[in-house]
Write a protein that holds these residues in place. Structure first.
Motif, PDB file in Angstrom:
ATOM      1  N   PHE A  48       0.808  -1.214   0.000  1.00  0.00           N
ATOM      2  CA  PHE A  48       0.000   0.000   0.000  1.00  0.00           C
ATOM      3  C   PHE A  48       0.845   1.269   0.000  1.00  0.00           C
ATOM      4  CE2 PHE A  48      -3.998  -2.024   2.145  1.00  0.00           C
ATOM      5  CZ  PHE A  48      -4.118  -2.870   1.061  1.00  0.00           C
ATOM      6  N   ALA A  49       2.078   1.176   0.477  1.00  0.00           N
ATOM      7  CA  ALA A  49       2.917   2.373   0.578  1.00  0.00           C
ATOM      8  C   ALA A  49       3.297   2.918  -0.793  1.00  0.00           C
ATOM      9  CB  ALA A  49       4.170   2.068   1.392  1.00  0.00           C
ATOM     10  N   TRP A  68       5.403  -5.385   2.191  1.00  0.00           N
ATOM     11  CA  TRP A  68       4.086  -5.607   1.602  1.00  0.00           C
ATOM     12  C   TRP A  68       3.055  -5.491   2.711  1.00  0.00           C
ATOM     13  CZ3 TRP A  68       1.388 -10.112   3.169  1.00  0.00           C
ATOM     14  CH2 TRP A  68       2.156 -11.089   3.820  1.00  0.00           C
ATOM     15  N   THR A  69       1.821  -5.217   2.336  1.00  0.00           N
ATOM     16  CA  THR A  69       0.774  -4.958   3.335  1.00  0.00           C
ATOM     17  C   THR A  69      -0.160  -6.150   3.483  1.00  0.00           C
ATOM     18  OG1 THR A  69       0.868  -2.651   2.615  1.00  0.00           O
ATOM     19  CG2 THR A  69      -0.925  -3.264   4.101  1.00  0.00           C
ATOM     20  N   ILE A  70      -0.776  -6.565   2.373  1.00  0.00           N
ATOM     21  CA  ILE A  70      -1.594  -7.767   2.362  1.00  0.00           C
ATOM     22  C   ILE A  70      -1.239  -8.582   1.128  1.00  0.00           C
ATOM     23  CG2 ILE A  70      -3.505  -6.675   3.603  1.00  0.00           C
ATOM     24  CD1 ILE A  70      -5.048  -6.609   0.924  1.00  0.00           C
ATOM     25  N   LYS A  78      -3.847 -12.673   3.538  1.00  0.00           N
ATOM     26  CA  LYS A  78      -2.944 -12.714   4.687  1.00  0.00           C
ATOM     27  C   LYS A  78      -2.284 -11.352   4.825  1.00  0.00           C
ATOM     28  CE  LYS A  78       1.051 -14.687   2.177  1.00  0.00           C
ATOM     29  NZ  LYS A  78       2.019 -15.804   2.163  1.00  0.00           N
ATOM     30  N   THR A  79      -1.798 -11.064   6.019  1.00  0.00           N
ATOM     31  CA  THR A  79      -1.111  -9.808   6.284  1.00  0.00           C
ATOM     32  C   THR A  79       0.370 -10.081   6.508  1.00  0.00           C
ATOM     33  OG1 THR A  79      -1.343  -9.844   8.702  1.00  0.00           O
ATOM     34  CG2 THR A  79      -3.208  -8.975   7.425  1.00  0.00           C
ATOM     35  N   LEU A 166     -10.158  -2.862   8.796  1.00  0.00           N
ATOM     36  CA  LEU A 166      -8.903  -2.207   9.158  1.00  0.00           C
ATOM     37  C   LEU A 166      -7.793  -3.238   9.172  1.00  0.00           C
ATOM     38  CD1 LEU A 166      -9.983   0.023  12.208  1.00  0.00           C
ATOM     39  CD2 LEU A 166     -10.044   0.607   9.767  1.00  0.00           C
ATOM     40  N   VAL A 167      -6.645  -2.860   8.644  1.00  0.00           N
ATOM     41  CA  VAL A 167      -5.455  -3.704   8.724  1.00  0.00           C
ATOM     42  C   VAL A 167      -4.378  -2.931   9.467  1.00  0.00           C
ATOM     43  CG1 VAL A 167      -3.573  -4.770   7.426  1.00  0.00           C
ATOM     44  CG2 VAL A 167      -5.922  -5.049   6.643  1.00  0.00           C
TER      45      VAL A 167
END
Length: 202
Positions: A48-49, A68-70, A78-79, A166-167
């Protein structure tokens, strides 16, 4: 088998002037449209960044990006050593506004759910013979509820959750995510193309 893409194309609502250009990946800031998660043997890692994505075989752990985010495997999620929470909101803008004004107090870290050991489907070709091949994987069972696939009848019935999730990342950033699609309207509504909007709220 490594694919990395960082694209900027059109809008977030699946409305395009030229339908011959099938939208995919991160098509504008804070939005992924029609991410190709159709393969049962692939994880798609999303950052996401910077809006990037990396596709890797499910058993390739050596080339997983550091940031990585997800990650998506079909409808499994997965997160990156993170956790997830389901809000009562159905609008990303409402969550963002509420978070800024303090009317939506950020849930405590203990209220977020971490990834758990589970199984993912890696081969459906033997389904008619009565078995399916699985592989071990950590997945997040909270954000994984974004799509319910009822296979009690054929064709399966798909029901997408409209709530915002929310993550919380391992660095304690929090992103709000609202899923907007699970199929590609530009490829005969082929299932396994994931669309969602997101924004960092902490």
């Amino acid at each position: 088998m490594v694919a990395l893409s960082l694209l900027s194309v059109s809008s977030c609502d699946n409305i395009y002037d030229d339908l011959s250009e099938i939208p995919s990946n991160n098509d504008k800031e804070n939005c992924y449209t029609n991410v190709d998660a159709t393969s049962y043997t692939t994880w798609v890692y999303l950052n996401f960044a910077d809006g990037s994505q990396t596709s890797l075989p499910y058993d390739n752990t050596a080339d997983i990006p550091a940031d990585w985010t997800i990650a998506l495997h079909r409808y499994d999620i997965k997160t990156n050593s993170g956790s997830a929470f389901r809000t009562g909101y159905t609008s990303l803008d409402e969550v963002k506004t509420a978070a800024k004004t303090g009317t939506f107090p950020m849930p405590d870290a203990s209220e977020f759910t971490r990834d758990e050991p589970s199984k993912i489907t890696i081969d459906m070709s033997h389904m008619m013979d009565g078995y399916i091949d699985y592989a071990d994987a950590n997945i997040n069972n909270v954000i994984g509820k974004w799509l319910n696939v009822d296979t009690s009848s054929m064709p399966p019935d798909y029901a997408m959750d409209s709530n915002v999730y929310l993550v919380r990342t391992k660095s304690d950033n929090v992103y709000a995510i609202r899923f907007t699609g699970y199929s590609n309207p530009y490829q005969s509504n082929t299932k396994g193309y994931i669309s969602f909007e997101y924004d960092r709220i902490k």
